[in-house]
Design a protein around this motif. Structure first.
Motif, PDB file in Angstrom:
ATOM      1  N   HIS A  69       0.998  -0.869  -0.002  1.00 42.17           N
ATOM      2  CA  HIS A  69      -0.074  -0.156  -0.343  1.00 42.17           C
ATOM      3  C   HIS A  69       0.515   1.323  -0.313  1.00 42.17           C
ATOM      4  CE1 HIS A  69      -3.489  -3.120   0.719  1.00 42.17           C
ATOM      5  NE2 HIS A  69      -2.526  -2.659   1.420  1.00 42.17           N
ATOM      6  N   LEU A  70       1.270   1.901  -1.226  1.00 46.77           N
ATOM      7  CA  LEU A  70       2.252   3.206  -1.296  1.00 46.77           C
ATOM      8  C   LEU A  70       1.056   4.167  -1.386  1.00 46.77           C
ATOM      9  CD1 LEU A  70       4.876   3.337  -1.915  1.00 46.77           C
ATOM     10  CD2 LEU A  70       4.448   3.791  -5.165  1.00 46.77           C
ATOM     11  N   VAL A  71       1.567   4.950  -0.105  1.00 48.20           N
ATOM     12  CA  VAL A  71       1.591   6.596  -0.044  1.00 48.20           C
ATOM     13  C   VAL A  71       2.932   7.138   0.506  1.00 48.20           C
ATOM     14  CG1 VAL A  71       0.620   7.625   2.583  1.00 48.20           C
ATOM     15  CG2 VAL A  71       0.445   5.248   2.262  1.00 48.20           C
ATOM     16  N   GLY A  72       2.059   8.499  -0.596  1.00 45.23           N
ATOM     17  CA  GLY A  72       3.204   9.301  -0.645  1.00 45.23           C
ATOM     18  C   GLY A  72       2.508  11.105  -0.331  1.00 45.23           C
ATOM     19  N   PHE A  73       3.369  11.660  -0.058  1.00 42.36           N
ATOM     20  CA  PHE A  73       3.069  12.745   0.760  1.00 42.36           C
ATOM     21  C   PHE A  73       3.859  13.961  -0.423  1.00 42.36           C
ATOM     22  CE2 PHE A  73       4.805  16.667   3.182  1.00 42.36           C
ATOM     23  CZ  PHE A  73       3.877  16.867   2.800  1.00 42.36           C
ATOM     24  N   SER A  74       3.366  14.509  -0.908  1.00 43.49           N
ATOM     25  CA  SER A  74       3.725  16.563  -1.540  1.00 43.49           C
ATOM     26  C   SER A  74       4.864  15.449  -3.246  1.00 43.49           C
ATOM     27  CB  SER A  74       4.261  17.086  -1.176  1.00 43.49           C
ATOM     28  OG  SER A  74       4.393  17.669  -1.633  1.00 43.49           O
ATOM     29  N   LEU A  75       6.086  16.043  -3.230  1.00 39.25           N
ATOM     30  CA  LEU A  75       6.876  15.286  -4.175  1.00 39.25           C
ATOM     31  C   LEU A  75       6.689  13.390  -4.089  1.00 39.25           C
ATOM     32  CD1 LEU A  75       9.165  14.702  -6.096  1.00 39.25           C
ATOM     33  CD2 LEU A  75      10.434  15.158  -4.330  1.00 39.25           C
ATOM     34  N   ALA A  77       4.628  11.542  -3.152  1.00 41.41           N
ATOM     35  CA  ALA A  77       2.659  11.610  -3.833  1.00 41.41           C
ATOM     36  C   ALA A  77       3.314  11.185  -5.504  1.00 41.41           C
ATOM     37  CB  ALA A  77       2.031  12.516  -3.381  1.00 41.41           C
ATOM     38  N   LEU A  78       3.781  12.384  -5.865  1.00 39.01           N
ATOM     39  CA  LEU A  78       4.662  11.621  -7.567  1.00 39.01           C
ATOM     40  C   LEU A  78       5.362  11.180  -8.111  1.00 39.01           C
ATOM     41  CD1 LEU A  78       4.792  15.518  -8.103  1.00 39.01           C
ATOM     42  CD2 LEU A  78       3.074  15.088  -8.609  1.00 39.01           C
ATOM     43  N   ILE A  79       5.904  10.854  -6.597  1.00 41.70           N
ATOM     44  CA  ILE A  79       7.242   9.358  -6.687  1.00 41.70           C
ATOM     45  C   ILE A  79       5.656   8.280  -6.980  1.00 41.70           C
ATOM     46  CG2 ILE A  79       8.194   8.349  -5.766  1.00 41.70           C
ATOM     47  CD1 ILE A  79       9.989  10.528  -5.527  1.00 41.70           C
ATOM     48  N   ALA A  80       4.643   8.095  -5.992  1.00 45.60           N
ATOM     49  CA  ALA A  80       3.887   6.938  -5.856  1.00 45.60           C
ATOM     50  C   ALA A  80       3.180   6.740  -7.401  1.00 45.60           C
ATOM     51  CB  ALA A  80       3.272   7.230  -4.614  1.00 45.60           C
ATOM     52  N   GLN A  81       2.868   7.908  -7.418  1.00 45.43           N
ATOM     53  CA  GLN A  81       1.930   7.610  -8.587  1.00 45.43           C
ATOM     54  C   GLN A  81       2.321   7.019  -9.513  1.00 45.43           C
ATOM     55  OE1 GLN A  81       0.403  11.947  -9.481  1.00 45.43           O
ATOM     56  NE2 GLN A  81      -0.393  11.664  -7.626  1.00 45.43           N
ATOM     57  N   TYR A  82       3.570   7.876 -10.477  1.00 46.33           N
ATOM     58  CA  TYR A  82       4.587   6.593 -10.824  1.00 46.33           C
ATOM     59  C   TYR A  82       4.520   5.251 -11.059  1.00 46.33           C
ATOM     60  CZ  TYR A  82       8.152   6.454 -14.368  1.00 46.33           C
ATOM     61  OH  TYR A  82       9.987   6.106 -15.663  1.00 46.33           O
ATOM     62  N   ALA A  83       5.177   5.021  -9.235  1.00 44.62           N
ATOM     63  CA  ALA A  83       5.646   3.518  -8.929  1.00 44.62           C
ATOM     64  C   ALA A  83       4.345   2.913  -9.306  1.00 44.62           C
ATOM     65  CB  ALA A  83       5.935   3.850  -7.883  1.00 44.62           C
ATOM     66  N   ALA A  84       2.852   3.438  -9.158  1.00 43.24           N
ATOM     67  CA  ALA A  84       1.570   2.701  -9.714  1.00 43.24           C
ATOM     68  C   ALA A  84       1.069   2.838 -11.243  1.00 43.24           C
ATOM     69  CB  ALA A  84       0.800   3.600  -9.110  1.00 43.24           C
ATOM     70  N   ARG A  85       1.543   3.282 -12.618  1.00 43.78           N
ATOM     71  CA  ARG A  85       1.109   3.513 -12.972  1.00 43.78           C
ATOM     72  C   ARG A  85       2.655   2.851 -13.915  1.00 43.78           C
ATOM     73  NH1 ARG A  85       1.538   2.789 -17.793  1.00 43.78           N
ATOM     74  NH2 ARG A  85       1.673   3.707 -20.108  1.00 43.78           N
ATOM     75  N   PHE A  86       4.156   2.791 -13.555  1.00 48.31           N
ATOM     76  CA  PHE A  86       4.886   1.803 -14.492  1.00 48.31           C
ATOM     77  C   PHE A  86       5.478   0.875 -13.591  1.00 48.31           C
ATOM     78  CE2 PHE A  86       4.410   6.101 -16.129  1.00 48.31           C
ATOM     79  CZ  PHE A  86       4.480   5.681 -17.314  1.00 48.31           C
ATOM     80  N   ALA A  87       5.053   0.503 -12.297  1.00 53.38           N
ATOM     81  CA  ALA A  87       5.370  -0.138 -11.767  1.00 53.38           C
ATOM     82  C   ALA A  87       3.891  -1.085 -11.542  1.00 53.38           C
ATOM     83  CB  ALA A  87       6.029  -0.626 -10.619  1.00 53.38           C
ATOM     84  N   PRO A  88       3.019  -1.113 -11.481  1.00 51.85           N
ATOM     85  CA  PRO A  88       1.359  -1.809 -11.104  1.00 51.85           C
ATOM     86  C   PRO A  88       1.965  -2.756 -10.044  1.00 51.85           C
ATOM     87  CG  PRO A  88       1.599  -2.257 -13.198  1.00 51.85           C
ATOM     88  CD  PRO A  88       2.773  -1.191 -12.917  1.00 51.85           C
ATOM     89  N   ALA A  89       2.544  -3.961 -10.662  1.00 54.14           N
ATOM     90  CA  ALA A  89       2.465  -5.368  -9.688  1.00 54.14           C
ATOM     91  C   ALA A  89       3.161  -5.340  -8.134  1.00 54.14           C
ATOM     92  CB  ALA A  89       3.836  -6.315 -10.676  1.00 54.14           C
ATOM     93  N   LYS A  90       3.348  -3.316  -8.462  1.00 58.43           N
ATOM     94  CA  LYS A  90       4.221  -3.614  -6.846  1.00 58.43           C
ATOM     95  C   LYS A  90       3.653  -2.623  -5.753  1.00 58.43           C
ATOM     96  CE  LYS A  90       7.722  -3.999  -5.175  1.00 58.43           C
ATOM     97  NZ  LYS A  90       8.586  -4.762  -5.181  1.00 58.43           N
ATOM     98  N   VAL A  91       2.157  -2.680  -6.614  1.00 60.26           N
ATOM     99  CA  VAL A  91       1.243  -1.283  -5.569  1.00 60.26           C
ATOM    100  C   VAL A  91      -0.332  -1.826  -5.884  1.00 60.26           C
ATOM    101  CG1 VAL A  91       0.099   0.509  -5.249  1.00 60.26           C
ATOM    102  CG2 VAL A  91       2.795   0.993  -6.402  1.00 60.26           C
ATOM    103  N   LEU A  92      -0.231  -2.270  -4.583  1.00 60.15           N
ATOM    104  CA  LEU A  92      -2.530  -2.159  -4.059  1.00 60.15           C
ATOM    105  C   LEU A  92      -3.354  -1.655  -4.140  1.00 60.15           C
ATOM    106  CD1 LEU A  92      -1.374  -5.469  -0.933  1.00 60.15           C
ATOM    107  CD2 LEU A  92      -2.250  -5.191  -3.254  1.00 60.15           C
ATOM    108  N   THR A  93      -2.943  -0.412  -3.201  1.00 61.73           N
ATOM    109  CA  THR A  93      -3.168   1.225  -3.565  1.00 61.73           C
ATOM    110  C   THR A  93      -1.986   1.603  -3.445  1.00 61.73           C
ATOM    111  OG1 THR A  93      -3.836   0.992  -1.106  1.00 61.73           O
ATOM    112  CG2 THR A  93      -5.250  -0.143  -1.807  1.00 61.73           C
ATOM    113  N   LEU A  94      -2.773   2.899  -3.675  1.00 66.46           N
ATOM    114  CA  LEU A  94      -2.221   4.423  -3.516  1.00 66.46           C
ATOM    115  C   LEU A  94      -2.984   5.202  -2.894  1.00 66.46           C
ATOM    116  CD1 LEU A  94      -0.679   6.070  -5.445  1.00 66.46           C
ATOM    117  CD2 LEU A  94      -1.700   6.123  -7.475  1.00 66.46           C
TER     118      LEU A  94
END
Length: 249
Positions: A69-75, A77-94
Motif C-alpha cells: 500500500h503505497l502512500v506518498g506525501f507531496s513530492l 505522492a508524485l513518485i508514488a503515482q509514477y510507481a503505480a503507473r509503471f510498476a503496477p504489480a508493486k502497488v495494491l493501493t495508492l
C-alpha cells in the motif's frame, strides 16, 4: 503460517526525510515502512539533474518484496503515482497525500518563484516554509514537532534539495498525462487550507484516475501527516479495507 500482511510504504516530501512519518506510524495499527527519498536522509546526495522517472525508479528498487500500500506525501505522492503507473504489480493501493496535480499557470509560477530563490536564500526559505506549514498564530502542532521538521529541513544538502525541488516543480507535468492509466484503487487527500497542494488539486486527481476517491480534511494545511495523523489513518484504513466500496470524486 498465513501470509504476511502487506506493508504500508511511506514516502516523504522534498527537503524532509522518513522521520516526518513518526507521528503517523505511532498511531497506525498496520505494518509500515518509511523510506528516505533519493538525496534525503540516509540516502546518498544527488549530484546530477533528476527527473520524476529517475527518482521513482530508485524508490521502486527499494520497495519491499511483494505488493504494498503505497502512500506518498507531496513530492512523494508524485513518485508514488509514477510507481503505480509503471510498476503496477508493486502497488495494491495508492494514496496521494497533499499532492499537486495539473498546476495552473498561476500555480506553476508560484512554485517557480520559490525554486528561483531556493539556492541563494535557503535559510529564508526554511523560515517561510515553516510559517506556511505551521502558521504561528493558528497551528496546534506541538512546538517540538515543528522544531524537528525545521531541523531536518535546515540540514539539507543544498544541491540535493535543488535537484529534488526541480522535480517537485515540474513532476506533475511528467506524470499528469499518465494518471488515467493508473489501475490501483486510489485516495487523494489534502487539507482544506493547504495553499500549495489545494483541495482543487486533489479533486483533479480524483477526476484523472479511474478509481480515486477524494478526502479534504477540515482546517488542516500542508503537513497533514503531522497535523492530523488520525484523519489520514482513518482514510487510509477505509481504502485498504474497502478498496472498491466508496464513490469516487
Amino acid at each position: 503460517m498465513g501470509a504476511l500482511e502487506p506493508r504500508i510504504v511511506l514516502l516523504h516530501g522534498v527537503g524532509l526525510d522518513r522521520s516526518m512519518w513518526e507521528t503517523f506510524q505511532g498511531i497506525c495499527d498496520r505494518p509500515t515502512l518509511a523510506l528516505d527519498l533519493p538525496g534525503h536522509g540516509a540516502q546518498p546526495p544527488l549530484r546530477e539533474s533528476q527527473t520524476l522517472a529517475s527518482l521513482a525508479r530508485d524508490v521502486i528498487s527499494r520497495l519491499p518484496e511483494g505488493p504494498v500500500h503505497l502512500v506518498g506525501f507531496s513530492l512523494g505522492a508524485l513518485i508514488a503515482q509514477y510507481a503505480a503507473r509503471f510498476a503496477p504489480a508493486k502497488v495494491l493501493t495508492l494514496t496521494s497525500v497533499n499532492s499537486v496535480c495539473q498546476r495552473t499557470a498561476e500555480e506553476s509560477e508560484a512554485v517557480a518563484r520559490r525554486l528561483d530563490t531556493a539556492g541563494t536564500e535557503f535559510a529564508a526559505g526554511v523560515d517561510l516554509a515553516i510559517e506556511r506549514w505551521f502558521p504561528h498564530a493558528t497551528t496546534t502542532v506541538p512546538v517540538e514537532s515543528i522544531a524537528a521538521v525545521r531541523q531536518v529541513l535546515a540540514g539539507n544538502d543544498i544541491q540535493s534539495y535543488l535537484h529534488s525541488y526541480r522535480v517537485f516543480a515540474h513532476g506533475d507535468r511528467e506524470i499528469g498525462p499518465e494518471l488515467g492509466a493508473i489501475t490501483a484503487p486510489a485516495l487523494a487527500i489534502t487539507g482544506e487550507n493547504d495553499p500549495g497542494s489545494t483541495p482543487q488539486m486533489s479533486h483533479r486527481l480524483g477526476r484523472a484516475m479511474p478509481d480515486c476517491r477524494v478526502v479534504v480534511v477540515p482546517h488542516a494545511r500542508h503537513m497533514l501527516p503531522i497535523e492530523n495523523a488520525p484523519a489520514l489513518a482513518d482514510a487510509l484504513t477505509t481504502l485498504i479495507d474497502n478498496p472498491k466500496g466508496m464513490n469516487r470524486d
